[in-house]
Design a protein around this motif. Structure first.
Motif, PDB file in Angstrom:
ATOM      1  N   VAL A 174      -9.708   4.629   8.059  1.00 33.07           N
ATOM      2  CA  VAL A 174      -9.298   3.848   6.892  1.00 33.07           C
ATOM      3  C   VAL A 174      -9.907   4.376   5.591  1.00 33.07           C
ATOM      4  N   LEU A 175     -11.224   4.389   5.498  1.00 30.48           N
ATOM      5  CA  LEU A 175     -11.892   4.654   4.223  1.00 30.48           C
ATOM      6  C   LEU A 175     -11.596   6.044   3.673  1.00 30.48           C
ATOM      7  N   ILE A 176     -11.849   7.075   4.454  1.00 31.97           N
ATOM      8  CA  ILE A 176     -11.685   8.439   3.945  1.00 31.97           C
ATOM      9  C   ILE A 176     -10.227   8.750   3.617  1.00 31.97           C
ATOM     10  N   PRO A 177      -9.254   8.399   4.472  1.00 30.41           N
ATOM     11  CA  PRO A 177      -7.855   8.628   4.063  1.00 30.41           C
ATOM     12  C   PRO A 177      -7.474   7.893   2.775  1.00 30.41           C
ATOM     13  N   PHE A 178      -7.923   6.647   2.633  1.00 29.44           N
ATOM     14  CA  PHE A 178      -7.621   5.883   1.416  1.00 29.44           C
ATOM     15  C   PHE A 178      -8.186   6.574   0.186  1.00 29.44           C
ATOM     16  N   TRP A 179      -9.417   7.036   0.266  1.00 31.01           N
ATOM     17  CA  TRP A 179     -10.045   7.627  -0.907  1.00 31.01           C
ATOM     18  C   TRP A 179      -9.517   9.006  -1.224  1.00 31.01           C
ATOM     19  N   HIS A 180      -9.013   9.738  -0.239  1.00 38.46           N
ATOM     20  CA  HIS A 180      -8.279  10.971  -0.556  1.00 38.46           C
ATOM     21  C   HIS A 180      -7.067  10.639  -1.425  1.00 38.46           C
ATOM     22  N   GLU A 181      -6.351   9.585  -1.082  1.00 41.73           N
ATOM     23  CA  GLU A 181      -5.185   9.159  -1.851  1.00 41.73           C
ATOM     24  C   GLU A 181      -5.585   8.731  -3.266  1.00 41.73           C
ATOM     25  N   ILE A 182      -6.671   7.964  -3.379  1.00 43.58           N
ATOM     26  CA  ILE A 182      -7.112   7.490  -4.691  1.00 43.58           C
ATOM     27  C   ILE A 182      -7.557   8.648  -5.574  1.00 43.58           C
ATOM     28  N   VAL A 183      -8.255   9.604  -5.011  1.00 48.84           N
ATOM     29  CA  VAL A 183      -8.710  10.762  -5.786  1.00 48.84           C
ATOM     30  C   VAL A 183      -7.509  11.532  -6.336  1.00 48.84           C
ATOM     31  N   GLU A 184      -6.483  11.713  -5.526  1.00 48.64           N
ATOM     32  CA  GLU A 184      -5.294  12.419  -6.008  1.00 48.64           C
ATOM     33  C   GLU A 184      -4.614  11.644  -7.125  1.00 48.64           C
ATOM     34  N   LEU A 185      -4.552  10.312  -6.993  1.00 47.39           N
ATOM     35  CA  LEU A 185      -3.969   9.492  -8.048  1.00 47.39           C
ATOM     36  C   LEU A 185      -4.776   9.617  -9.335  1.00 47.39           C
ATOM     37  N   ALA A 186      -6.099   9.577  -9.223  1.00 41.60           N
ATOM     38  CA  ALA A 186      -6.949   9.704 -10.408  1.00 41.60           C
ATOM     39  C   ALA A 186      -6.698  11.031 -11.117  1.00 41.60           C
ATOM     40  N   LYS A 187      -6.591  12.102 -10.365  1.00 42.93           N
ATOM     41  CA  LYS A 187      -6.331  13.415 -10.969  1.00 42.93           C
ATOM     42  C   LYS A 187      -4.987  13.421 -11.687  1.00 42.93           C
ATOM     43  N   GLU A 188      -3.978  12.826 -11.079  1.00 40.21           N
ATOM     44  CA  GLU A 188      -2.649  12.767 -11.701  1.00 40.21           C
ATOM     45  C   GLU A 188      -2.679  11.993 -13.006  1.00 40.21           C
ATOM     46  N   CYS A 189      -3.547  10.978 -13.080  1.00 36.87           N
ATOM     47  CA  CYS A 189      -3.600  10.099 -14.255  1.00 36.87           C
ATOM     48  C   CYS A 189      -4.605  10.552 -15.304  1.00 36.87           C
ATOM     49  N   GLY A 190      -5.366  11.597 -15.032  1.00 36.11           N
ATOM     50  CA  GLY A 190      -6.366  12.062 -15.981  1.00 36.11           C
ATOM     51  C   GLY A 190      -7.660  11.280 -15.955  1.00 36.11           C
ATOM     52  N   VAL A 191      -7.867  10.481 -14.900  1.00 33.56           N
ATOM     53  CA  VAL A 191      -9.143   9.778 -14.730  1.00 33.56           C
ATOM     54  C   VAL A 191     -10.112  10.732 -14.047  1.00 33.56           C
ATOM     55  N   GLU A 192     -11.225  10.996 -14.690  1.00 30.14           N
ATOM     56  CA  GLU A 192     -12.139  12.036 -14.215  1.00 30.14           C
ATOM     57  C   GLU A 192     -13.227  11.523 -13.302  1.00 30.14           C
ATOM     58  N   ARG A 193     -13.575  10.240 -13.430  1.00 30.78           N
ATOM     59  CA  ARG A 193     -14.709   9.700 -12.670  1.00 30.78           C
ATOM     60  C   ARG A 193     -14.353   8.334 -12.102  1.00 30.78           C
TER      61      ARG A 193
END
Length: 319
Positions: free
Chosen positions: A143-162
């Motif tokens: 659950v946790l690691i797959p979810f956060w891989h998805e969130i990290v990719e979304l952040a990169k797409e949106c220009g959120v750096e941290r």
């Protein structure tokens, strides 16, 4: 370093009154709650997501007062097994942050259920009995690691750096090793929101945590905890009594300086500098015994007296 506070610290005020109070207190920015465990009285997430004029009006309210938006804060359980809205609201918060040009989003790591058929989050804090290890394996790897891989990719797409994860009880990431474990798995978009108040009641040392985290510190919540030694002596720091009944609790969140004095906060700021952190100190006021404005004002005054704010300029003389 720069000083601000979390918007829910003055949740009973209008946004304009809150911002005017921030100017009067001499802080530089506000961390804005958007969803989750907050009713987000100062930020309508769905309106901000859809309405460019609402976003412009929101930013203008800060710009007119020479204040910054420190970050958006989606403080909930994005992996709750029966409440998917908490996870979807985190994603929307990241999308809105991108639209607003905000580079930091604060949140929690999330806490799933103990297995795929369970309906309640399950926080494992011991190594026995043996089913605890099966729970952890499911929570982290399925659950946790797959979810956060998805969130990290979304952040990169949106220009959120941290994305700054609060080291918080009842979350998979709650201490230094668990933060670094997730960061190693999903990459450096994820870092720590170092909040000493939670580390105090879990028995950790925030000064040592600052050193251990180093450049993984992306944000700092300034919140204090009182450890009530006479109660702790018989109950331990594993506390599930009412947050409103401070005398009966072994620990409670409290105004800065009332749990740990000015000298401790001075050391904390210096340890942050030693770790390479020169960002925001964002006060989160949750003291149920003090008036919220009074408690926030006292916290601001304390930090203004101990935090470094000007660049270092010492150089050895040529002799």
């Amino acid at each position: 370093m720069k000083l601000g506070f979390v918007s829910d610290s003055l949740g009973g005020m209008s946004l304009d009154h809150l911002l005017d109070s921030a100017v009067r207190m001499g802080v530089s920015g506000i961390e804005v709650n958007t969803c989750g465990w907050s009713t987000a009285p100062h930020f309508d997430l769905q309106t901000m997501l859809k309405d460019a004029s609402a976003r412009k009006e929101f930013l203008n309210a800060f710009d007119e007062r020479a204040l910054e938006v420190i970050s958006l804060n989606a403080n909930g359980n994005p992996l709750h097994p029966t409440d998917p809205k908490q996870g979807s609201d985190l994603k929307d918060t990241i999308r809105v942050a991108g639209e607003l040009g905000i580079k930091t989003v604060c949140t929690m790591s999330g806490l799933p259920a103990g297995n795929a058929n369970d309906t309640m989050p399950n926080w494992v804090v011991s190594s026995w009995p043996p089913e605890t290890q099966a729970i952890l394996n499911y929570q982290w790897n399925d659950v946790l690691i797959p979810f956060w891989h998805e969130i990290v990719e979304l952040a990169k797409e949106c220009g959120v750096e941290r994305i700054a994860l609060e080291l918080h009880g009842n979350q998979c990431v709650y201490n230094v090793p668990s933060l670094l474990k997730l960061r190693d798995a999903v990459g450096p978009v994820v870092g720590a929101n170092l909040d000493p108040s939670h580390l105090f009641w879990m028995g950790a040392d925030p000064l040592a945590a600052a050193e251990a985290l180093g450049d993984a510190i992306y944000h700092v919540h300034a919140k204090d905890t009182m450890l009530n030694a006479p109660v702790q002596a018989t109950t331990s720091l594993l506390e599930n009594g009412s947050l409103m009944d401070i005398p009966a609790r072994s620990w409670s969140y409290i105004t800065l300086g009332f749990g740990h004095g000015e000298e401790w906060w001075r050391q904390f700021c210096y340890r942050l500098k030693m770790a390479g952190y020169d960002g925001w100190l964002s006060i989160e006021h949750e003291d149920v015994l003090l008036n919220s404005l009074e408690g926030l004002e006292k916290s601001v005054t304390l930090l203004q007296g101990v935090m470094p704010s000007a660049p270092a300029d010492f150089k050895p003389q040529d002799i």
